[in-house]
Design an enzyme around this catalytic site. Structure first.
Site, PDB file in Angstrom:
ATOM      1  N   GLU A 161       1.123  -1.753   0.006  1.00  0.00           N
ATOM      2  CA  GLU A 161      -0.394  -0.220   0.184  1.00  0.00           C
ATOM      3  C   GLU A 161       0.924   1.433   0.020  1.00  0.00           C
ATOM      4  O   GLU A 161       1.846   1.321   0.177  1.00  0.00           O
ATOM      5  CB  GLU A 161      -0.991   0.078   1.422  1.00  0.00           C
ATOM      6  CG  GLU A 161      -0.620  -0.889   2.776  1.00  0.00           C
ATOM      7  CD  GLU A 161       1.068   0.130   2.785  1.00  0.00           C
ATOM      8  OE1 GLU A 161       0.736   1.219   2.973  1.00  0.00           O
ATOM      9  OE2 GLU A 161       1.596  -0.205   3.562  1.00  0.00           O
ATOM     10  N   GLU A 210       4.338  -0.406   1.935  1.00  0.00           N
ATOM     11  CA  GLU A 210       4.398  -0.887   0.313  1.00  0.00           C
ATOM     12  C   GLU A 210       5.256  -2.364  -0.448  1.00  0.00           C
ATOM     13  O   GLU A 210       4.377  -2.810  -1.561  1.00  0.00           O
ATOM     14  CB  GLU A 210       6.001  -0.298  -0.372  1.00  0.00           C
ATOM     15  CG  GLU A 210       6.214   1.339  -0.129  1.00  0.00           C
ATOM     16  CD  GLU A 210       7.737   1.268  -1.191  1.00  0.00           C
ATOM     17  OE1 GLU A 210       8.043   1.048  -1.186  1.00  0.00           O
ATOM     18  OE2 GLU A 210       7.603   3.076   0.110  1.00  0.00           O
TER      19      GLU A 210
END
Length: 344
Positions: free
Chosen positions: A171, A312
């Site tokens: 994310e 991430e």
């Protein structure tokens, strides 16, 4: 239409055969520790004695948060767009780890507060230009939340249809540790103070400001059912990750859950459909405050503990080789019976 959060229970009929195969390999039973449990989990998810983990994809779900208006982050919301461009240019941390682990990276615009130019690695699933300020009003409507869940489920289903054996979740969204902390507070449940950490790197004053803003948000509503909580406090990227977890389970493919924010999405997914939990592989315990307690609330044991707190999908990517190795336990190791009979 069946809601995307209606998940059939994992079929465990194959478990005795998988355990017998593992115990019959040319090694002492249980000597490969948690890797054997991972091999068993993969076999059950894929419903086969010879699980395959070759093609892997990381979806980086990106979205902006109205909560940033309360000063909950030490970075401006514009960083979300800048980091999306870094992912697409293959220059972010996640891209480096993806190259090292032979994993494809795709970015999902779940709700970035800008219009993004088309790119081959960008999936346009935008719900809106960022969520509303959850300290003042619901982050999203129930209809938006359900749409995000459905779009996430479709992304996972499409990945399975494309031939990916595993999906990993990452994310990007300035302010999303605040959203995740509020979700944890209500859905774990846990005291809010135990859920709030420094995020991207607050100093003492910044952390106090974040805690005050989240206390104000939590006091705004007493919502407790998972769908409403997700709508009240979630981000579009978190809701879409929750949908992807549910969609992966329906497609019988394992999903690697990254750190604090991805685990908040998993928490929401599990509260919506408890049957989804066995399909989740929790990558690591983040250094972000609250993550260990969140994992405990899920009964989850992460594979790694490396002090990561970037997000991430970086921790999830590091687990892809572990899944590949676990699958090969069941496909590549000779049985003890064949060793003794000289059948090599």
């Amino acid at each position: 239409m069946t809601p995307p959060y209606t998940i059939p229970a994992l079929d465990r009929a194959l478990e005795p055969a998988l355990r017998a195969k593992l115990d019959g390999l040319a090694k002492p039973p249980g000597s490969l520790g948690r890797m054997e449990a991972l091999a068993l989990q993969l076999g059950l998810i894929q419903q086969r004695l010879d699980p395959v983990v070759q093609r892997a994809v990381l979806f980086v779900f990106a979205g902006d948060h109205g909560l940033t208006q309360e000063g909950v982050s030490s970075y401006p919301a514009s960083v979300t767009v800048a980091m999306v461009q870094s992912f697409l240019a293959q220059r972010a941390s996640a891209n480096a780890f993806a190259q090292a682990t032979d994993t494809e990276v795709r970015v999902v615009d779940a709700g970035v507060a800008a219009e993004l130019a088309p790119h081959p690695a960008l999936l346009d699933a935008k719900i809106a230009l960022g969520t509303a300020n959850a300290a003042r009003e619901p982050a999203m409507t129930l209809a938006q939340c359900e749409t995000a869940l459905a779009r996430g489920a479709k992304i996972a289903a499409d990945a399975a249809a494309e031939g990916f054996d595993v999906i990993a979740l990452g994310e990007m969204g300035i302010g999303n540790t605040s959203s995740a902390a509020l979700l944890m507070h209500r859905l774990a449940p846990a005291p809010l103070a135990a859920c709030v950490g420094v995020g991207t790197g607050h100093d003492e004053a910044g952390l106090a400001r974040k805690q005050a803003a989240l206390a104000h948000a939590a006091a705004r509503t007493d919502a407790s059912d998972p769908l409403t909580v997700l709508a009240e406090f979630g981000g579009f990227e978190i809701a879409m990750m929750a949908g992807a977890i549910l969609g992966a389970a329906r497609a019988n493919i394992p999903v690697i859950v990254d750190g604090f924010i991805a685990s908040a999405a998993a928490l929401a997914a599990v509260r919506l459909a408890p049957e989804v939990l066995p399909y989740c592989i929790f990558a690591h315990c983040s250094a972000e405050a609250g993550h260990r307690l969140m994992l405990e609330s899920l009964g989850a044991s992460p594979l790694l503990d490396l002090g990561l707190r970037l997000g991430e999908g970086t921790g999830g990517l590091l687990c892809v080789p572990l899944l590949r190795a676990a699958a090969r336990i069941l496909t590549d190791i000779v049985s003890l019976e064949d060793v003794l009979a000289g059948r090599l």
